[in-house]
Every structure is written in structure tokens, then in C-alpha cells.
Design a protein around this motif. Structure first.
Motif, short mmCIF file in Angstrom:
data_model
loop_
_atom_site.label_atom_id
_atom_site.label_comp_id
_atom_site.label_asym_id
_atom_site.label_seq_id
_atom_site.Cartn_x
_atom_site.Cartn_y
_atom_site.Cartn_z
N GLU A 83 0.84 -1.19 0.00
CA GLU A 83 0.00 0.00 0.00
C GLU A 83 0.88 1.25 0.00
O GLU A 83 1.97 1.26 0.57
CB GLU A 83 -0.90 0.02 1.25
N VAL A 84 0.38 2.30 -0.62
CA VAL A 84 1.11 3.57 -0.68
C VAL A 84 0.17 4.70 -0.28
O VAL A 84 -0.96 4.79 -0.77
CB VAL A 84 1.65 3.84 -2.10
N GLU A 85 0.65 5.54 0.60
CA GLU A 85 -0.11 6.72 1.04
C GLU A 85 0.73 7.96 0.81
O GLU A 85 1.88 8.03 1.26
CB GLU A 85 -0.46 6.60 2.52
N THR A 86 0.17 8.93 0.12
CA THR A 86 0.86 10.21 -0.06
C THR A 86 0.75 11.01 1.23
O THR A 86 -0.36 11.26 1.72
CB THR A 86 0.26 11.01 -1.22
N ILE A 87 1.88 11.41 1.79
CA ILE A 87 1.87 12.13 3.08
C ILE A 87 2.38 13.56 2.95
O ILE A 87 2.37 14.30 3.94
CB ILE A 87 2.67 11.37 4.14
N GLY A 88 2.81 13.95 1.78
CA GLY A 88 3.26 15.33 1.63
C GLY A 88 3.63 15.65 0.19
O GLY A 88 4.24 14.83 -0.49
N VAL A 89 3.24 16.84 -0.24
CA VAL A 89 3.62 17.33 -1.57
C VAL A 89 4.06 18.78 -1.41
O VAL A 89 3.32 19.62 -0.90
CB VAL A 89 2.45 17.25 -2.57
N ARG A 90 5.29 19.05 -1.82
CA ARG A 90 5.79 20.42 -1.84
C ARG A 90 5.95 20.84 -3.29
O ARG A 90 6.74 20.24 -4.03
CB ARG A 90 7.13 20.53 -1.11
N PRO A 91 5.22 21.85 -3.73
CA PRO A 91 5.29 22.24 -5.14
C PRO A 91 6.56 23.00 -5.44
O PRO A 91 7.20 23.58 -4.55
CB PRO A 91 4.06 23.15 -5.29
N GLY A 92 6.94 23.03 -6.71
CA GLY A 92 8.06 23.84 -7.17
C GLY A 92 7.57 25.17 -7.73
O GLY A 92 6.44 25.58 -7.50
N ASN A 93 8.44 25.84 -8.47
CA ASN A 93 8.08 27.14 -9.04
C ASN A 93 6.90 27.02 -9.99
O ASN A 93 6.80 26.08 -10.77
CB ASN A 93 9.26 27.73 -9.81
N GLY A 94 5.98 27.98 -9.88
CA GLY A 94 4.84 28.07 -10.78
C GLY A 94 5.06 29.17 -11.80
O GLY A 94 6.20 29.51 -12.14
N PRO A 95 3.97 29.77 -12.28
CA PRO A 95 4.06 30.79 -13.34
C PRO A 95 4.47 32.16 -12.79
O PRO A 95 3.71 33.13 -12.84
CB PRO A 95 2.63 30.81 -13.90
N VAL A 96 5.69 32.25 -12.28
CA VAL A 96 6.18 33.51 -11.71
C VAL A 96 6.69 34.40 -12.84
O VAL A 96 7.38 33.93 -13.75
CB VAL A 96 7.32 33.26 -10.71
N ASP A 97 6.36 35.69 -12.77
CA ASP A 97 6.91 36.66 -13.72
C ASP A 97 8.43 36.66 -13.58
O ASP A 97 8.98 37.06 -12.56
CB ASP A 97 6.33 38.05 -13.41
N ALA A 98 9.11 36.21 -14.63
CA ALA A 98 10.56 36.02 -14.56
C ALA A 98 11.29 37.33 -14.27
O ALA A 98 12.28 37.35 -13.52
CB ALA A 98 11.07 35.41 -15.86
N ARG A 99 10.82 38.42 -14.84
CA ARG A 99 11.49 39.71 -14.63
C ARG A 99 11.39 40.16 -13.18
O ARG A 99 12.38 40.58 -12.57
CB ARG A 99 10.89 40.77 -15.55
N ARG A 100 10.19 40.04 -12.61
CA ARG A 100 10.00 40.49 -11.23
C ARG A 100 10.71 39.57 -10.24
O ARG A 100 11.26 40.03 -9.24
CB ARG A 100 8.50 40.59 -10.92
N LEU A 101 10.71 38.27 -10.50
CA LEU A 101 11.44 37.35 -9.63
C LEU A 101 12.93 37.64 -9.68
O LEU A 101 13.61 37.65 -8.65
CB LEU A 101 11.15 35.91 -10.03
N ALA A 102 13.45 37.88 -10.89
CA ALA A 102 14.87 38.19 -11.03
C ALA A 102 15.21 39.49 -10.31
O ALA A 102 16.28 39.61 -9.69
CB ALA A 102 15.25 38.29 -12.51
#
Length: 399
Positions: free
Chosen positions: A302-321
Motif C-alpha cells: 500500500e502507498v499513502e501520499t503524506i506530503g507534496v511540496r510544489p516547485g516554481n509556478g508561473p512567476v513573472d521572470a522579470r519580477r522574480l529576477a
């Protein structure tokens, strides 16, 4: 970075150093396991109120929220943008009794003292200055409201629940977040690329039986070892576009009963990480295939998902930079050192996944995080506080 602003921040950090050490010693002694941060929450909220903060509350998730409102509303009547500055209250240790704190040879040693207590204290001390210095307050809040957050559940299986709840609350109130800055890890880290992760609990179940009379029946511990061997045999994905790697880890195992019983149950905690969304998606299939290769008659996996940490989403590249550059320039000005921009998994994962320009900055020097021998260099608190205050003073500057 503006030289006058830096001198101002350095002067305060130098003058407040001894009091900051005392505050760190007090907070580091308060136990704060993930999901049980209540004693630290109460201490921090009370401390902020005693510094003169008027809008302090603890939300349903346990986050301490301190809102510093700008004195001049927007001309169009809409709510002002918000700049969020945060540090997490939880540490990795389950202790509920007061934690041991000692100072030797210019170092403070305590479980969790660097991750993340010293960073949190720097944020508290910088907030104190804004509350006590009208000019600094007005500069920081010239064009944004500042939300100071001591958040919960950053470590381990907390799954970033505090920061998730924070952004759900801001969304529900219609507040637009201009930028997010988390204080975590060490000087001179400056992280704007999130490492995503998925975490699982794997359970193996079999009939079990007597070790002699029923020898030959599937043993859950032995099957679990096969599962782990299959996982570590995976050819881990590498993103062909960015070169981003994938890592895996089995961090805990348990199972079985007595020495003369065929184990009927065994389990493990497993995670994989990458800064590449493509790698994570590919790894999901490889993970399931590895488990399937170990299934057979008499074996239930059996497998149970116990955590998900997302990565970068649709961030404005200029403002993030722009945010990353401003933070990196400030770090160099304060420390005189090169910046470590290596990706990592922090509270900033959540706003980055939502498209909000976000950064995670370290504000202390030390070592041995996630061990009971963790330590911080007390002399580094001055640089850390000057850095945190400098970043807060620039909150209203355009990205």
C-alpha cells in the motif's frame, strides 16, 4: 544598496545585539514540535504586542500574524499590496520539555537554534525597530503593508501547512501579495528556485506465521527490503532542458514483531525531490513501477501520499529576477560574501508555486542543523539582523 540605509540597519543591529542574544536564548528554550508550536506562538504574539504592535493575531493554523499598515491609503480606494516576511516556529525535535540552551566560545547551542529560531529572532528584532522608529516604519510601508509572519509546520510532515493557510487567508481577503521573503537556513543563501518533493508512506502486509513451521511464506520485512532495493535501482531523471537532477531518500523503516515470527507488516517513509516539474512527473511513474515489480501472491503493498511540496509556478521572470537581485545585492553589501543561490525546499515553495515573486534568505552562520548539537555563531547575529532589517526597509521599492 543605499549606503545610508545600510548604516542605519548596521547601527541598530550593533546596538541591539546583546538584547537579541537574550531573546534568542529565551525562544530557543521553548519546545516547538511541528503541529505543536503553541507555546512559541503565544510568546511571540505577546512579545510583539509589548513592542507596540497593534494588529497581532494567531490564525486557526497557529501562524502569528503581525500587520504593519502603511499610513497613507491608496488613492483608488483599493487595499494596499502586501509584502510578506516570515520565519517558521517549528523545529524537527519532538521534545515537550524546555530545550537545553548553552553558550560556549561565542556559540549558542540548542536543538533547532539555527533552523529556524535565530532567523525568527532576527525577524522579530527587525520588526521591533520598525515599530519603534517612525522614519523606518514610513520608509518600509511607503507603498505596501508589511505582514510579519511566524508560521507553523515547515518541517518534516508539516507539509508547509502554515504557509498554505497563510496564502489561503490572504486570497480570501482579496489581498494582493507583491513579494514574499522567508528567513531560513544560513548566510549567504538566497533561494529563488524551489525544490519540489513528494513524500509517501509505504506499507507491506503479508500473512506472517511461525518462523520454522511456516518458513517460505512471504516476509514483510524482506519484501520491504526488495522494495527499497528496487527504488534505489531507479535511473533517476535528469531534466534535458535544465540539467536539474532528482534525488530520493528512504528516511525511516519499521516492521516485524518477534525473532521467531515471519513479519506480517513493515513500512517505510520515502521521498523524491527535484526543482524540475518534468522530473517529478517522470519520477511518479518510475516509483509506481518499482513498487509493482515487488508485488506477488501473498503480498499487499500500500502507498499513502503524506506530503507534496510544489516547485516554481508561473512567476513573472522579470519580477522574480529583480527580487533575487535586490536580495543578493543586499546580502553582498552586508556580508561582503558571494551569494549561494542553490535551489532548496522552504516556505517560499508555496508562493512561488502560486506565481508570487518569492525568496528565501539565510540570516545566521552556524552548522549541524537537524541535530541536537546544532549551533549558531552569536557574532553573526549582527549581520543577520542588519540584513533582515535592510530587506524590510526596501519592501516598498519597485520590482
Amino acid at each position: 544598496m543605499d549606503a545610508t540605509l545600510l548604516r542605519h540597519a548596521r547601527s541598530y543591529a550593533r546596538n541591539y545585539h546583546e538584547e537579541e542574544v537574550r531573546l534568542l536564548s529565551k525562544l530557543a528554550a521553548i519546545p516547538s514540535p511541528t503541529h505543536h508550536e503553541g507555546r512559541r506562538e503565544a510568546f511571540i504574539a505577546d512579545w510583539l504586542r509589548r513592542q507596540g504592535a497593534k494588529d497581532v493575531r494567531i490564525d486557526e493554523q497557529g501562524n502569528v500574524l503581525c500587520l504593519l499598515r502603511g499610513r497613507h491609503p491608496r488613492k483608488d480606494g483599493k487595499p494596499r499590496d502586501v509584502a510578506v516576511f516570515s520565519a517558521h516556529t517549528d523545529i524537527v525535535f519532538p521534545d515537550t520539555d524546555p530545550l537545553p540552551v548553552r553558550i560556549e566560545h561565542g556559540r549558542m547551542m540548542a536543538p533547532g537554534v539555527g533552523d529556524d529560531t535565530a532567523n525568527l529572532v532576527a525577524l522579530m528584532a527587525a520588526t521591533r525597530h520598525l515599530l519603534h522608529d517612525e522614519g523606518a516604519y514610513d520608509r518600509a510601508t511607503r507603498d505596501v503593508d508589511i505582514l510579519v509572519v511566524a508560521d507553523t509546520c515547515e518541517e518534516g510532515l508539516g507539509n508547509l501547512a502554515g504557509t498554505r493557510a497563510l496564502f489561503e487567508g490572504l486570497r480570501d481577503k482579496g489581498r494582493h501579495v507583491r513579494s514574499f521573503c522567508s528567513f531560513d537556513l544560513y548566510l549567504s543563501q538566497c533561494i529563488s528556485h524551489a525544490v519540489g518533493s513528494e513524500r509517501f508512506r509505504i506499507r507491506v502486509k503479508t500473512q506472517g506465521g511461525h518462523s520454522y513451521q511456516n518458513f517460505g511464506r512471504p516476509n514483510a520485512v524482506e519484501v520491504l527490503c526488495q522494495v527499497i532495493e528496487a527504488l534505489y535501482a531507479i535511473e533517476l531523471p535528469v531534466d534535458p532542458d535544465t540539467g536539474a537532477k532528482t534525488t530520493i531518500n528512504v528516511g525511516h523503516m519499521e516492521g516485524g514483531g518477534t525473532v521467531n515470527s515471519i513479519a506480517s507488516q513493515a513500512g517505510a517513509l520515502f521521498e523524491f525531490r527535484s526543482e524540475s516539474a518534468a522530473n517529478l512527473k517522470r519520477m511518479e511513474g518510475l516509483f509506481r513501477a518499482a513498487l509493482d515489480s515487488c508485488r506477488r501472491d501473498g503480498v499487499d503493498i500500500e502507498v499513502e501520499t503524506i506530503g507534496v511540496r510544489p516547485g516554481n509556478g508561473p512567476v513573472d521572470a522579470r519580477r522574480l529576477a529583480a527580487l533575487a537581485k535586490r536580495s543578493a545585492d543586499t546580502i553582498r553589501s552586508v556580508t561582503g560574501r558571494d551569494v549561494d543561490a542553490s535551489p532548496a525546499s522552504t516556505d517560499a515553495n508555496i508562493p512561488l508555486s502560486l506565481g508570487i515573486p518569492s525568496i528565501c534568505v539565510g540570516a545566521v552562520r552556524g552548522s549541524l542543523l537537524h541535530t541536537r548539537d546544532e549551533w549558531v555563531d552569536l557574532a553573526s547575529l549582527e549581520d543577520g539582523l542588519a540584513l533582515v532589517l535592510s530587506l524590510m526597509l526596501q519592501a516598498s521599492d519597485a520590482l
